[in-house]
Design a protein around this motif. Sequence first.
Motif, short mmCIF file in Angstrom:
data_model
loop_
_atom_site.label_atom_id
_atom_site.label_comp_id
_atom_site.label_asym_id
_atom_site.label_seq_id
_atom_site.Cartn_x
_atom_site.Cartn_y
_atom_site.Cartn_z
N GLN A 1 39.61 -7.51 95.55
CA GLN A 1 40.79 -7.42 94.68
C GLN A 1 40.64 -8.19 93.38
O GLN A 1 41.33 -7.88 92.40
N ALA A 2 39.73 -9.15 93.32
CA ALA A 2 39.53 -9.88 92.08
C ALA A 2 39.05 -8.94 90.96
O ALA A 2 39.32 -9.18 89.78
N SER A 3 38.36 -7.85 91.34
CA SER A 3 37.91 -6.89 90.33
C SER A 3 39.07 -6.14 89.69
O SER A 3 38.93 -5.56 88.61
N ALA A 4 40.21 -6.13 90.39
CA ALA A 4 41.40 -5.45 89.85
C ALA A 4 42.29 -6.40 89.05
O ALA A 4 43.26 -5.95 88.42
N TRP A 5 41.99 -7.71 89.07
CA TRP A 5 42.87 -8.68 88.43
C TRP A 5 43.01 -8.47 86.92
O TRP A 5 44.13 -8.51 86.39
N PRO A 6 41.91 -8.23 86.17
CA PRO A 6 42.08 -7.98 84.73
C PRO A 6 42.99 -6.78 84.45
O PRO A 6 43.78 -6.80 83.50
N ALA A 7 42.88 -5.74 85.27
CA ALA A 7 43.75 -4.57 85.08
C ALA A 7 45.20 -4.92 85.36
O ALA A 7 46.12 -4.45 84.67
N THR B 1 38.62 -13.67 94.91
CA THR B 1 39.20 -12.57 95.69
C THR B 1 40.22 -13.07 96.71
O THR B 1 41.31 -12.49 96.82
N PRO B 2 39.95 -14.15 97.48
CA PRO B 2 40.98 -14.65 98.40
C PRO B 2 42.26 -15.05 97.68
O PRO B 2 43.37 -14.83 98.19
N GLN B 3 42.14 -15.66 96.49
CA GLN B 3 43.33 -16.04 95.74
C GLN B 3 44.14 -14.81 95.31
O GLN B 3 45.37 -14.80 95.41
#
Length: 344
Positions: free
Chosen positions: A9-15, A45-47
């Motif tokens: 999910q960290a890869s989706a954070w900028p979006a 990702t855990p955050q």
Amino acid sequence: MPGWTNDDQASAWPAFLASCKAIGRQRQWADVCAAASLLGARPSTPQVRSFFEQHLVPWQSFGPGRTATGLVTGYYEPLIKGSRTRSAQHPWPVHAPPEDMLTIDLSSVYPDFKNLRLRGRLEGNRVVPYWSRAELAQRQDKLPLPVLFWASDPIDLFFLQVQGSGRIELPDGSQARIGYADQNGHPYQSIGRWLISQGQLSADKASMEGIKQWARDNPSRLAEMLNSNPSYVFFRELPASNSGPIGALGVPVSEGRSIAIDPAHVPLGAPVFLATSWPLSERPLNRLVMAQDTGGAIKGPVRVDFFWGFGAKAGAEAGRMRQQGQVWVLLPRGSTPSEMLKKP
């Protein structure tokens, strides 16, 4: 949600932070987006997973008859060849919105019309539908129809209109970026379905590459095929940028983490968990994405267009993608889908 704990999910954070630039002013999203800003630009990702689990609740989308699955297609940012001047090598116009096209907004009186693209023109004292694709082709030299660029290939230009944005490689090797500006108000009709109905292609061959090959093999029927789709997209030139194209939300879309949705059923800007599969396979593609775009062919509560990115490789994946999938919309705790779909 299948695969939620396996997604990065960290890869989706900028979006998601990009979405917050647009939806963070809405009452329902203000607190969530304020909390997101406190995590910074690069949480783990855990955050990120913990953040979404703490602040948001997933609501599964269902179609008619409580159908859980729907169609997932793909789109991308294409690169086509063109020029700022007309020539024998570049004869096909890339139009900006026409000066005589009217935008008709009845939503203040008829709220059910708020997501309809109502476009028209004056004929005497009557408002009538704006010209279709075929009519525009016949009348373009007689209409107040500005031209931004001239393209070298009509089928490449058509698919650029289908994608809604793209880049144009100019004769000197430089690139210009264009994005969706408006549409003529006619409903989108699939040229792939037209070719199937005409007995020209089988369903398994009606991909983007299959359609392009048919066009190369049947140049005398090119206009007939293109005009089977009355919808026509107009563009605007955008500043050069290394980010993705601007979606309907008004922010750049992100490769592999943005989708186009029907805003009548999914709130524009919301995080969405998509459970589908990779093109032409059963390999799971389950990931958190952001509803940052719309499309003329994207209609219904379980209908998604997945953004693959820029260039030929992305285009190949997008052209092959016609999968089934399920959709969960992640909304702030205490809110409901019907509330979120109302104007803020």
